[in-house]
Motif scaffolding. Structure first.
Motif, mmCIF file in Angstrom:
data_model
loop_
_atom_site.group_PDB
_atom_site.id
_atom_site.type_symbol
_atom_site.label_atom_id
_atom_site.label_comp_id
_atom_site.label_asym_id
_atom_site.label_seq_id
_atom_site.Cartn_x
_atom_site.Cartn_y
_atom_site.Cartn_z
ATOM 1 N N GLN A 1 6.910 -8.048 7.442
ATOM 2 C CA GLN A 1 6.233 -6.750 7.446
ATOM 3 C C GLN A 1 7.281 -5.647 7.472
ATOM 4 O O GLN A 1 8.283 -5.743 8.183
ATOM 5 C CB GLN A 1 5.317 -6.635 8.658
ATOM 6 N N GLN A 2 7.040 -4.594 6.714
ATOM 7 C CA GLN A 2 8.011 -3.510 6.639
ATOM 8 C C GLN A 2 7.348 -2.244 6.153
ATOM 9 O O GLN A 2 6.277 -2.261 5.546
ATOM 10 C CB GLN A 2 9.180 -3.893 5.724
ATOM 11 N N GLU A 3 7.997 -1.130 6.433
ATOM 12 C CA GLU A 3 7.563 0.176 5.959
ATOM 13 C C GLU A 3 8.752 0.874 5.327
ATOM 14 O O GLU A 3 9.824 0.940 5.933
ATOM 15 C CB GLU A 3 7.011 1.028 7.104
ATOM 16 N N LEU A 4 8.552 1.393 4.121
ATOM 17 C CA LEU A 4 9.601 2.112 3.426
ATOM 18 C C LEU A 4 9.146 3.551 3.204
ATOM 19 O O LEU A 4 8.120 3.789 2.567
ATOM 20 C CB LEU A 4 9.919 1.461 2.074
ATOM 21 N N SER A 5 9.889 4.487 3.761
ATOM 22 C CA SER A 5 9.607 5.899 3.506
ATOM 23 C C SER A 5 10.277 6.277 2.189
ATOM 24 O O SER A 5 11.486 6.087 2.024
ATOM 25 C CB SER A 5 10.150 6.773 4.639
ATOM 26 N N LEU A 6 9.479 6.797 1.256
ATOM 27 C CA LEU A 6 9.962 7.094 -0.084
ATOM 28 C C LEU A 6 9.761 8.571 -0.417
ATOM 29 O O LEU A 6 8.859 9.222 0.110
ATOM 30 C CB LEU A 6 9.226 6.237 -1.121
ATOM 31 N N LYS A 7 10.605 9.068 -1.315
ATOM 32 C CA LYS A 7 10.471 10.432 -1.799
ATOM 33 C C LYS A 7 10.480 10.419 -3.324
ATOM 34 O O LYS A 7 11.376 9.843 -3.939
ATOM 35 C CB LYS A 7 11.610 11.313 -1.278
ATOM 36 N N PHE A 8 9.476 11.054 -3.907
ATOM 37 C CA PHE A 8 9.382 11.125 -5.365
ATOM 38 C C PHE A 8 10.262 12.268 -5.844
ATOM 39 O O PHE A 8 9.958 13.444 -5.643
ATOM 40 C CB PHE A 8 7.934 11.341 -5.798
ATOM 41 N N GLU A 9 11.369 11.919 -6.465
ATOM 42 C CA GLU A 9 12.388 12.895 -6.826
ATOM 43 C C GLU A 9 12.905 12.604 -8.229
ATOM 44 O O GLU A 9 13.429 11.526 -8.494
ATOM 45 C CB GLU A 9 13.531 12.827 -5.809
ATOM 46 N N ASN A 10 12.741 13.566 -9.133
ATOM 47 C CA ASN A 10 13.184 13.393 -10.521
ATOM 48 C C ASN A 10 12.592 12.128 -11.148
ATOM 49 O O ASN A 10 13.294 11.339 -11.776
ATOM 50 C CB ASN A 10 14.712 13.376 -10.610
ATOM 51 N N THR A 11 11.301 11.939 -10.958
ATOM 52 C CA THR A 11 10.484 10.851 -11.524
ATOM 53 C C THR A 11 10.787 9.476 -10.933
ATOM 54 O O THR A 11 10.272 8.473 -11.417
ATOM 55 C CB THR A 11 10.625 10.758 -13.068
ATOM 56 N N VAL B 1 0.861 -1.180 0.000
ATOM 57 C CA VAL B 1 0.000 0.000 0.000
ATOM 58 C C VAL B 1 0.898 1.231 0.000
ATOM 59 O O VAL B 1 1.702 1.426 0.920
ATOM 60 C CB VAL B 1 -0.944 0.024 1.218
ATOM 61 N N LEU B 2 0.768 2.051 -1.039
ATOM 62 C CA LEU B 2 1.557 3.277 -1.177
ATOM 63 C C LEU B 2 0.670 4.452 -0.795
ATOM 64 O O LEU B 2 -0.350 4.705 -1.434
ATOM 65 C CB LEU B 2 2.060 3.429 -2.614
ATOM 66 N N LYS B 3 1.072 5.186 0.261
ATOM 67 C CA LYS B 3 0.261 6.299 0.743
ATOM 68 C C LYS B 3 1.124 7.540 0.889
ATOM 69 O O LYS B 3 2.163 7.510 1.551
ATOM 70 C CB LYS B 3 -0.368 5.955 2.108
ATOM 71 N N LYS B 4 0.683 8.625 0.272
ATOM 72 C CA LYS B 4 1.366 9.906 0.421
ATOM 73 C C LYS B 4 0.956 10.570 1.737
ATOM 74 O O LYS B 4 -0.144 10.353 2.248
ATOM 75 C CB LYS B 4 1.021 10.837 -0.742
ATOM 76 N N ASP B 5 1.871 11.410 2.258
ATOM 77 C CA ASP B 5 1.546 12.181 3.450
ATOM 78 C C ASP B 5 0.388 13.131 3.162
ATOM 79 O O ASP B 5 -0.470 13.371 4.006
ATOM 80 C CB ASP B 5 2.773 12.969 3.920
ATOM 81 N N SER B 6 0.363 13.686 1.959
ATOM 82 C CA SER B 6 -0.744 14.507 1.482
ATOM 83 C C SER B 6 -0.725 14.442 -0.042
ATOM 84 O O SER B 6 0.260 14.012 -0.636
ATOM 85 C CB SER B 6 -0.619 15.959 1.963
ATOM 86 N N ARG B 7 -1.800 14.868 -0.670
ATOM 87 C CA ARG B 7 -1.925 14.735 -2.113
ATOM 88 C C ARG B 7 -0.754 15.354 -2.874
ATOM 89 O O ARG B 7 -0.257 14.791 -3.842
ATOM 90 C CB ARG B 7 -3.245 15.367 -2.562
ATOM 91 N N PHE B 8 -0.259 16.510 -2.431
ATOM 92 C CA PHE B 8 0.791 17.209 -3.164
ATOM 93 C C PHE B 8 2.173 17.045 -2.538
ATOM 94 O O PHE B 8 3.120 17.721 -2.930
ATOM 95 C CB PHE B 8 0.435 18.699 -3.286
ATOM 96 N N SER B 9 2.276 16.138 -1.589
ATOM 97 C CA SER B 9 3.570 15.887 -0.954
ATOM 98 C C SER B 9 4.430 14.990 -1.833
ATOM 99 O O SER B 9 3.930 14.144 -2.574
ATOM 100 C CB SER B 9 3.372 15.231 0.412
ATOM 101 N N ALA B 10 5.743 15.178 -1.735
ATOM 102 C CA ALA B 10 6.677 14.298 -2.448
ATOM 103 C C ALA B 10 6.992 13.060 -1.625
ATOM 104 O O ALA B 10 7.607 12.121 -2.136
ATOM 105 C CB ALA B 10 7.968 15.048 -2.772
ATOM 106 N N MET B 11 6.579 13.035 -0.371
ATOM 107 C CA MET B 11 6.873 11.928 0.532
ATOM 108 C C MET B 11 5.701 10.943 0.594
ATOM 109 O O MET B 11 4.542 11.340 0.541
ATOM 110 C CB MET B 11 7.165 12.445 1.942
ATOM 111 N N ALA B 12 6.048 9.675 0.700
ATOM 112 C CA ALA B 12 5.031 8.623 0.816
ATOM 113 C C ALA B 12 5.609 7.461 1.606
ATOM 114 O O ALA B 12 6.831 7.347 1.785
ATOM 115 C CB ALA B 12 4.569 8.155 -0.564
#
Length: 335
Positions: free
Chosen positions: A226-236, A204-215
């Motif tokens: 079980q695991q959680e990966l904090s991701l940042k959408f950067e340069n596609t 399940v991929l969830k953004k912090d907010s609709r326009f946030s780069a973080m998810a």
């Protein structure tokens, strides 16, 4: 009269000693063989993530510092155009691999899709990963009178059979519900529990907010921890910022109250009293004594014992007295 079939039975001793083949991983510890599903809100960046993963796996390159198994990939981009895919490829790579193939059209489950997948695997036998983006595009319309669980389970079981039979990974892209579940993101997968019950791994991929780069990418499965990966959408590209495995997640699940007890015991060798008294002395007025007792009983060996605090209880009259003692190692929790 039909012949009665017998069950294939194996005894525990034989199973215990007989080596079993481990489930292959196409991304070590993250993407196993089988039927898996990635869910997220619309336009969150799921297709960018899928295309990047397909490129990495086709080339055999690492994914978030994890080894990937090089294999050919078939990507069914059912909501895209070749022009859009080409644009994304131009932005993601300068070296497009021949082993990554695309299709914009296919049949539906139970109406041609299974035969099309079998045909594609026969034509390109080195293909071990198939991405279907999105699941809804390959589902048939059914009457509202049809049981949703049975329908979902039946449809996805057809795809799981193909994945298991051929030893491949089929990765479905799907949506989440509009109503969030703060306790368990896996409950946000759109559809009945027939979907989550059939697949081997849920992402399940969830953004912090609709326009946030973080998810955050939440992972739960039969063959991965079980695991959680904090991701940042950067340069596609979705880049890894922080990783939490099962041990870290379990530690986070321990209520703060238990750690506050450890702080309370600093400078003390022993404390005895009721749970109500303990909560009063700790100035905690938003926690019921019954819940506090349950937390200590459940988590004392994980949070208190490692710092030398031993917890025991005994009933005296109408109430239960608890004892917290530091350093002697002689008490066990008899609650």
């Amino acid at each position: 009269m039909s012949k009665i079939k017998s069950l294939e039975i194996v005894d525990a001793e034989t199973l215990y000693h007989e080596p079993q083949r481990k489930v292959p991983q196409f991304i070590e510890g993250l993407l196993p063989q089988g039927l898996n599903i990635l869910c997220g809100a619309s336009k969150i960046g799921k297709s960018w993530l899928m295309l990047w993963l397909c490129l990495q796996i086709t080339k055999g390159e690492s994914v978030w510092a994890r080894e990937s198994t090089q294999t050919d990939v078939l990507y069914l981009c059912l909501e895209d155009t070749y022009a859009r895919i080409q644009e994304r490829l131009h932005r993601l790579t300068d070296d497009p691999p021949e082993g990554l193939r695309f299709s914009l059209l296919c049949g539906r489950i139970g109406d041609g899709l299974e035969d099309e997948i079998e045909s594609a695997l026969a034509q390109h036998p080195s293909t071990k990963l198939i991405v279907i983006d999105t699941l809804q595009k390959v589902r048939r319309d059914v009457s509202s009178s049809v049981n949703a669980y049975s329908h979902d389970y039946s449809e996805l079981s057809k795809l799981k059979t193909i994945a298991d039979t051929h030893g491949i990974c089929i990765l479905l892209v799907h949506h989440i519900r509009k109503l969030a579940d703060g306790r368990d993101p896996m409950n946000e997968v759109s559809g009945s529990t027939g979907i989550t019950g059939t697949v081997d791994t849920i992402y399940v991929l969830k953004k912090d907010s609709r326009f946030s780069a973080m998810a955050t990418l939440y992972v739960s499965g039969r063959d991965v921890e079980q695991q959680e990966l904090s991701l940042k959408f950067e340069n596609t590209v979705w880049r890894l910022v922080e990783y939490k495995g099962q041990a870290e997640l379990h530690k986070e699940s321990i209520p703060d109250f238990v750690y506050h007890v450890a702080v309370f015991m600093e400078g003390k060798s022993k404390w005895t009293g009721s749970m109500t008294q303990l909560l009063f002395e700790m100035s905690i007025d938003d926690l019921q004594p019954s819940a506090a007792s349950r937390y200590l009983t459940r988590f004392c060996y994980e949070a208190l014992t490692p710092v030398g605090i031993h917890y025991s209880t005994r009933r005296t009259g109408k109430e239960r007295t608890l004892t917290l003692r530091k350093g002697d190692g002689g008490d066990a929790n008899d609650a």
